[in-house]
Design a protein around this motif. Sequence first.
Motif, PDB file in Angstrom:
ATOM      1  N   GLU A  74      -6.630  -1.746  -6.665  1.00 40.38           N
ATOM      2  CA  GLU A  74      -6.875  -0.573  -5.826  1.00 40.38           C
ATOM      3  C   GLU A  74      -6.002   0.602  -6.261  1.00 40.38           C
ATOM      4  O   GLU A  74      -6.429   1.748  -6.233  1.00 40.38           O
ATOM      5  CB  GLU A  74      -6.572  -0.956  -4.374  1.00 40.38           C
ATOM      6  CG  GLU A  74      -7.007   0.053  -3.352  1.00 40.38           C
ATOM      7  CD  GLU A  74      -6.679  -0.436  -1.938  1.00 40.38           C
ATOM      8  OE1 GLU A  74      -6.984  -1.610  -1.610  1.00 40.38           O
ATOM      9  OE2 GLU A  74      -6.101   0.356  -1.177  1.00 40.38           O
ATOM     10  N   LYS A  75      -4.763   0.295  -6.654  1.00 36.72           N
ATOM     11  CA  LYS A  75      -3.791   1.351  -6.929  1.00 36.72           C
ATOM     12  C   LYS A  75      -3.668   1.711  -8.400  1.00 36.72           C
ATOM     13  O   LYS A  75      -2.928   2.645  -8.750  1.00 36.72           O
ATOM     14  CB  LYS A  75      -2.405   0.903  -6.438  1.00 36.72           C
ATOM     15  CG  LYS A  75      -2.332   0.694  -4.952  1.00 36.72           C
ATOM     16  CD  LYS A  75      -2.345   2.023  -4.218  1.00 36.72           C
ATOM     17  CE  LYS A  75      -1.971   1.817  -2.762  1.00 36.72           C
ATOM     18  NZ  LYS A  75      -1.641   3.074  -2.105  1.00 36.72           N
ATOM     19  N   LYS A 101       0.829  -1.202   0.000  1.00 37.66           N
ATOM     20  CA  LYS A 101       0.000   0.000   0.000  1.00 37.66           C
ATOM     21  C   LYS A 101       0.872   1.265   0.000  1.00 37.66           C
ATOM     22  O   LYS A 101       0.557   2.253  -0.658  1.00 37.66           O
ATOM     23  CB  LYS A 101      -0.882  -0.003   1.249  1.00 37.66           C
ATOM     24  CG  LYS A 101      -2.200   0.694   1.047  1.00 37.66           C
ATOM     25  CD  LYS A 101      -3.192   0.214   2.096  1.00 37.66           C
ATOM     26  CE  LYS A 101      -4.580   0.618   1.658  1.00 37.66           C
ATOM     27  NZ  LYS A 101      -5.615  -0.238   2.167  1.00 37.66           N
TER      28      LYS A 101
END
Length: 407
Positions: free
Chosen positions: A137-138, A108
């Motif tokens: 997500e990224k 993350k």
Amino acid sequence: ADGFDVERVRCDFPILARPVRGKPLVYLDSAATTQRPRQVVEAMARFFDQENANVHRGVHFLSEKATASYEGARERVRRFLNARESREIVFVRGTTEAINLVAFTFGKQRVGAGDEVLVSAMEHHSNIVPWQMLCEEKGAKLVVAPIDDRGVLLLDELERRIGPRTRLVAVSHVSNALGTVNPVKRVVELAHARGVPVLVDGAQGAPHVPADVQDLGCDFYAFSGHKIYGPTGIGVLYGRAEHLEAMPPWQGGGDMILSVAFEKTIYNQIPYKFEAGTPNMAGAVGLGAALDWLEALPREAAWRHEDEVLAYGTEQLGRIPGLRILGTAPGKAAVLSFVMDDIHPHDIGTVLDREGIAIRTGHHCAQPLMARLGVPATARASLGIYNTTAEIDALAAGLEKVRRMFA
Ligand code: PMP
């Protein structure tokens, strides 16, 4: 093998003496989970009977005892992995949780839009899906290093895929589906030459090959207690101290804090920062006992024994008409994956089960690998330290039966 008495080892595993479907059990599913020696069960019983209390909190006698046992197990794991410091050892539920922890802390923090995470084509789903979730997500990309038809990782192809956007390389030490032993040390050298850290999925590595994290040079190493003769529900994440210190915590709660105020919480030091809540104390004690048990054996001879049984199995299965072994990498370990002509692996497993022989059939949580090999599933016999050539003979006889039934 010389210096290794497999019959004596088997005596430590009461379950191996039980009959299954009226036949002697032939347990060939250790890649899924090993059996535990009675020393592990006894250590856990002793913990519950004599020491049980919550760790790190109480001032009382039992709490001190329990804490000493739990921290003793951490030191035991440190020694097993040859980590520099015991604060580099984080207790988790298993390999899956260890990889998720890294993905959602280190990942993350380090992986952004357009970045890449590099895995190999032979990974277990637990070393694929967390990275996919992170990448999604990224807005990052999961890149795959290919393998050849024998199941050998193509190192030059891997090297070519380490680019300026690569933030992490995540590879298995030993493949659970093929038995390939990856040249992890070399992978680490290639990645580190470009400043890229490496996570090793050691779920099948720790039980079958030397797992010395300083020698391998890896940044993270994950393994599960239940695949190395220890209990379920306990596993290990090794991480270099400098990484663990820089990583944000994952789960929040008790034990992972130094002080909590509604305005601001100060996190605990490593490894406690990553161990929120009451840990699996008895599990850690059991894992420590498993490592004590394992390392009291002559390890070189034990590894040689496993290799001999594997070589014998490869030879015996190779004689069965229509049987094809998948995974023929030189120096492979502990796994015999195979298909038989038009016979569905599930049918193979079912017929063998009637003979008291336990194998696994299916995709082995490696569907992308199955797709690469062009099979939906395989039958897999996987070895532990307690398996014998006589059990391979039983397997071969069972497979002959399968062949005749479906001929
Ligand atoms: N990686 C590999 C190579 C494995 O064999 C396994 C277990 N089959 C895992 C990861 C996941 O381990 P666990 O289910 O104990 O978390």
